[in-house]
Design a protein around this motif. Sequence first.
Motif, PDB file in Angstrom:
ATOM      1  N   GLU A  70       8.781   9.180 -39.990  1.00 51.10           N
ATOM      2  CA  GLU A  70       8.678   8.265 -40.773  1.00 51.10           C
ATOM      3  C   GLU A  70       8.354   6.853 -39.433  1.00 51.10           C
ATOM      4  OE1 GLU A  70      12.308   8.271 -43.477  1.00 51.10           O
ATOM      5  OE2 GLU A  70      11.308  10.187 -44.088  1.00 51.10           O
ATOM      6  N   LYS A  71       8.274   5.998 -39.872  1.00 51.05           N
ATOM      7  CA  LYS A  71       8.354   4.681 -39.404  1.00 51.05           C
ATOM      8  C   LYS A  71      10.019   4.186 -39.056  1.00 51.05           C
ATOM      9  CE  LYS A  71       3.949   2.907 -41.374  1.00 51.05           C
ATOM     10  NZ  LYS A  71       3.287   1.520 -41.490  1.00 51.05           N
ATOM     11  N   LEU A  72      10.048   4.353 -37.247  1.00 49.14           N
ATOM     12  CA  LEU A  72      11.352   3.165 -37.545  1.00 49.14           C
ATOM     13  C   LEU A  72      11.214   2.144 -37.611  1.00 49.14           C
ATOM     14  CD1 LEU A  72      10.450   6.030 -35.115  1.00 49.14           C
ATOM     15  CD2 LEU A  72      13.472   5.675 -34.681  1.00 49.14           C
ATOM     16  N   THR A  73      12.698   1.835 -38.443  1.00 48.95           N
ATOM     17  CA  THR A  73      12.288   0.175 -38.480  1.00 48.95           C
ATOM     18  C   THR A  73      13.516  -0.372 -38.481  1.00 48.95           C
ATOM     19  OG1 THR A  73      13.779   1.333 -40.988  1.00 48.95           O
ATOM     20  CG2 THR A  73      11.010   0.912 -41.212  1.00 48.95           C
ATOM     21  N   ALA A  74      14.410  -0.040 -37.199  1.00 45.04           N
ATOM     22  CA  ALA A  74      15.368  -0.707 -36.735  1.00 45.04           C
ATOM     23  C   ALA A  74      15.425  -0.559 -35.402  1.00 45.04           C
ATOM     24  CB  ALA A  74      16.815  -0.129 -37.106  1.00 45.04           C
ATOM     25  N   LEU A  75      15.054  -1.417 -34.011  1.00 48.35           N
ATOM     26  CA  LEU A  75      14.656  -0.626 -33.193  1.00 48.35           C
ATOM     27  C   LEU A  75      15.385  -2.450 -32.776  1.00 48.35           C
ATOM     28  CD1 LEU A  75      11.427   0.777 -32.892  1.00 48.35           C
ATOM     29  CD2 LEU A  75      13.577   1.842 -32.738  1.00 48.35           C
ATOM     30  N   LEU A  76      14.974  -3.045 -32.748  1.00 53.50           N
ATOM     31  CA  LEU A  76      15.344  -4.711 -31.707  1.00 53.50           C
ATOM     32  C   LEU A  76      16.478  -4.663 -31.034  1.00 53.50           C
ATOM     33  CD1 LEU A  76      13.999  -7.165 -30.272  1.00 53.50           C
ATOM     34  CD2 LEU A  76      14.593  -8.246 -32.326  1.00 53.50           C
ATOM     35  N   ARG A 120      19.395 -13.349 -26.914  1.00 58.75           N
ATOM     36  CA  ARG A 120      19.450 -14.895 -28.327  1.00 58.75           C
ATOM     37  C   ARG A 120      18.716 -15.335 -28.020  1.00 58.75           C
ATOM     38  NH1 ARG A 120      22.490 -18.067 -25.740  1.00 58.75           N
ATOM     39  NH2 ARG A 120      24.363 -17.675 -25.468  1.00 58.75           N
ATOM     40  N   ARG A 121      17.387 -14.955 -27.403  1.00 60.54           N
ATOM     41  CA  ARG A 121      16.586 -15.898 -28.095  1.00 60.54           C
ATOM     42  C   ARG A 121      15.266 -14.776 -28.135  1.00 60.54           C
ATOM     43  NH1 ARG A 121      13.330 -17.849 -22.887  1.00 60.54           N
ATOM     44  NH2 ARG A 121      15.858 -17.157 -21.772  1.00 60.54           N
ATOM     45  N   VAL A 122      15.332 -13.643 -27.907  1.00 63.61           N
ATOM     46  CA  VAL A 122      14.676 -12.454 -27.757  1.00 63.61           C
ATOM     47  C   VAL A 122      15.298 -11.780 -29.634  1.00 63.61           C
ATOM     48  CG1 VAL A 122      14.499 -10.049 -27.431  1.00 63.61           C
ATOM     49  CG2 VAL A 122      14.109 -11.040 -25.938  1.00 63.61           C
ATOM     50  N   GLN A 123      16.493 -11.649 -29.953  1.00 59.35           N
ATOM     51  CA  GLN A 123      16.952 -12.061 -31.117  1.00 59.35           C
ATOM     52  C   GLN A 123      16.976 -12.268 -31.869  1.00 59.35           C
ATOM     53  OE1 GLN A 123      18.917  -8.209 -31.499  1.00 59.35           O
ATOM     54  NE2 GLN A 123      18.732  -7.981 -29.976  1.00 59.35           N
ATOM     55  N   THR A 124      16.595 -13.943 -31.874  1.00 59.35           N
ATOM     56  CA  THR A 124      16.633 -15.020 -32.813  1.00 59.35           C
ATOM     57  C   THR A 124      15.671 -15.088 -33.779  1.00 59.35           C
ATOM     58  OG1 THR A 124      16.602 -16.593 -31.067  1.00 59.35           O
ATOM     59  CG2 THR A 124      18.534 -16.405 -32.766  1.00 59.35           C
ATOM     60  N   GLY A 125      14.269 -14.429 -32.028  1.00 56.83           N
ATOM     61  CA  GLY A 125      12.663 -15.057 -32.650  1.00 56.83           C
ATOM     62  C   GLY A 125      12.089 -16.226 -31.364  1.00 56.83           C
ATOM     63  N   ALA A 126      13.217 -17.020 -31.164  1.00 56.53           N
ATOM     64  CA  ALA A 126      13.182 -17.892 -30.316  1.00 56.53           C
ATOM     65  C   ALA A 126      11.830 -17.911 -28.779  1.00 56.53           C
ATOM     66  CB  ALA A 126      14.253 -18.718 -29.924  1.00 56.53           C
ATOM     67  N   TYR A 127      11.879 -16.064 -28.846  1.00 57.12           N
ATOM     68  CA  TYR A 127      11.739 -16.225 -27.512  1.00 57.12           C
ATOM     69  C   TYR A 127       9.932 -16.520 -27.099  1.00 57.12           C
ATOM     70  CZ  TYR A 127       9.358 -12.871 -24.308  1.00 57.12           C
ATOM     71  OH  TYR A 127       8.670 -12.257 -23.372  1.00 57.12           O
ATOM     72  N   ARG A 128      10.058 -16.763 -26.436  1.00 56.14           N
ATOM     73  CA  ARG A 128       7.979 -17.123 -26.058  1.00 56.14           C
ATOM     74  C   ARG A 128       7.770 -16.423 -24.949  1.00 56.14           C
ATOM     75  NH1 ARG A 128       8.781 -18.325 -30.657  1.00 56.14           N
ATOM     76  NH2 ARG A 128       8.669 -20.122 -31.774  1.00 56.14           N
ATOM     77  N   ALA A 129       6.391 -15.893 -25.052  1.00 57.39           N
ATOM     78  CA  ALA A 129       6.284 -15.341 -23.994  1.00 57.39           C
ATOM     79  C   ALA A 129       4.732 -16.255 -23.312  1.00 57.39           C
ATOM     80  CB  ALA A 129       4.919 -14.058 -24.112  1.00 57.39           C
ATOM     81  N   LEU A 130       4.914 -15.948 -21.202  1.00 56.63           N
ATOM     82  CA  LEU A 130       4.363 -17.325 -21.282  1.00 56.63           C
ATOM     83  C   LEU A 130       3.048 -16.436 -20.689  1.00 56.63           C
ATOM     84  CD1 LEU A 130       6.473 -18.377 -18.565  1.00 56.63           C
ATOM     85  CD2 LEU A 130       6.047 -19.465 -20.667  1.00 56.63           C
ATOM     86  N   PRO A 131       1.920 -17.220 -19.669  1.00 53.40           N
ATOM     87  CA  PRO A 131       0.406 -16.398 -20.053  1.00 53.40           C
ATOM     88  C   PRO A 131       0.821 -15.793 -18.067  1.00 53.40           C
ATOM     89  CG  PRO A 131      -0.265 -18.709 -20.824  1.00 53.40           C
ATOM     90  CD  PRO A 131       1.536 -18.523 -20.939  1.00 53.40           C
ATOM     91  N   ARG A 234       9.676  -7.423 -35.733  1.00 52.50           N
ATOM     92  CA  ARG A 234       9.711  -8.020 -34.663  1.00 52.50           C
ATOM     93  C   ARG A 234       9.478  -7.391 -33.431  1.00 52.50           C
ATOM     94  NH1 ARG A 234      16.091  -7.838 -35.887  1.00 52.50           N
ATOM     95  NH2 ARG A 234      15.852  -5.426 -35.906  1.00 52.50           N
ATOM     96  N   ILE A 235       9.346  -5.868 -33.258  1.00 56.35           N
ATOM     97  CA  ILE A 235       8.764  -5.007 -31.965  1.00 56.35           C
ATOM     98  C   ILE A 235       7.420  -5.530 -32.067  1.00 56.35           C
ATOM     99  CG2 ILE A 235       8.414  -3.306 -30.784  1.00 56.35           C
ATOM    100  CD1 ILE A 235      11.383  -4.146 -30.197  1.00 56.35           C
TER     101      ILE A 235
END
Length: 493
Positions: A70-76, A120-131, A234-235
């Motif tokens: 089964e897929k793992l659905t709660a990891l973040l 906080r940014r990772v959990q809320t989706g505000a995290y942005r990856a830089l080049p 989210r992952i």
Amino acid sequence: MMHDAEKSDSPRVPRKSANNAACAAAEPMEGRGGTKGNADPQSTVRTQSRRAVSQAQGRIREAVNRNSKEKLTALLHHVSVDCLRAAFFALKKRAAAGIDQVTWDQYAENLEENLRGLHRRVQTGAYRALPSRRTYIPKADGNQRPLGIAAIEDKIVQAAVVMILTPIYEAEFLGFSYGFRPGRSQHNALDALAYGIKGRNVRWILDADIRSFFDTISHVWLVRFIEHRIGDKRIVRLIRKWLKAGVLEDGHLAETEEGTPQGAVISPLLANIYLHYVYDLWVHAWRKRHATGNMIVVRYADDTIVGFQHRADAERFLHDLTERLAKFALNLHPEKTRLIEFGRFAAGDRIRRGEGKPETFDFLGFTHICGTMRDGRRFQLKRKTKRKRKRATLQRIVDELRRIRHSPIDGQGRWLATVLRGHYAYFAVPTNLPAVRTLRNHVKVHWFLSLRRRSQRYRLTWSRMNVIAAKHLPLPRVLHPWPEQRFLVSHPR
């Protein structure tokens, strides 16, 4: 514009690094100073972080064992502040900075505040990856290898995600996959290969090399493969951000439609996931369905060696492998992929046909040779340092000696001893001691010539040089057991 949350949570880095960054990196706490036996606060925090990550990995491992399909659905939620802190301390302190120009020491200045904001940014989706910042390092063959240097926070989050995903995929990966896996080293792969060649009826070796593997990975296929096991969107979204972040080179931002940057913390895991589905599972099924004789497989990252008893099996496998890789945007390198006669019986078979000695092949820095034991009759797999690797090591030493020519001799000797010990630690295997001794002799000669150029009046004699070399250059000795001995200990079955 940057959101308010991103503004407030961005790492606070001073313009100049403080001298006491290590102390500032610890959590603020009161304590008695100077008492012998008290634990260093930073060490305590690191230990607590590792323990928290170990517990999270244990819970994930239990979930995998309960539901292997089964897929793992709660990891973040496992990417906690403790996990991010452990990931930060696992990074190399002296690694080059990315486009953010933030070093490890600078980020440690306000570590707890920075980690809380990043979490906080990772959990809320505000995290942005830089080049990634593109740089190049020389390869042993004279070419340049492109590396992507990520920003410090991208490294931290990637390392944290790797910690969370590792127990999931370690339950999936097959036994002949050795590259970038916990508890598996290059020497484990070399041991498995040597044991297979000496212990099985192997007469043909396929040395397969995938052309520009890391640069040609299909993002579409990679995400599909990840979604086979990972149901936490989210992952998956985080991984998409890293794949699409782009590369900055000479001030120009290039979008990445395929590939994953070499040097990124998460790239080895993504590469293993990709090849697990494209190559490993397919090879495992092919061996059961089509092989008519013995067959061995060893893969380290994108380098793979396959041994066969029958040439017909080898030729059919090579044809099928070419078609298989093409379906997933990969191709074999035509010049580096070879099928050669090799093994216990290769020399005798070639003598009977009136042909020369068996060809050699390279794998993980060693040239593998069909040889004999001292009695001249029994087969012995011999491994020598790859010629290009030895030349590259010697050239690096010569270049550095030229740069530090006028430094104190003791300082030069300490640096040379460090380099030689590192070389011995990898290459001092049985049957390779003559090549390791030869390198030490070359280093002594080049050091002698370098010291003689320090002054036109002072002429160093060889008798004096032998004293200096005996003092500073460690003598080589075999540091590894015979491969079959270590392999049988690691695989008692």
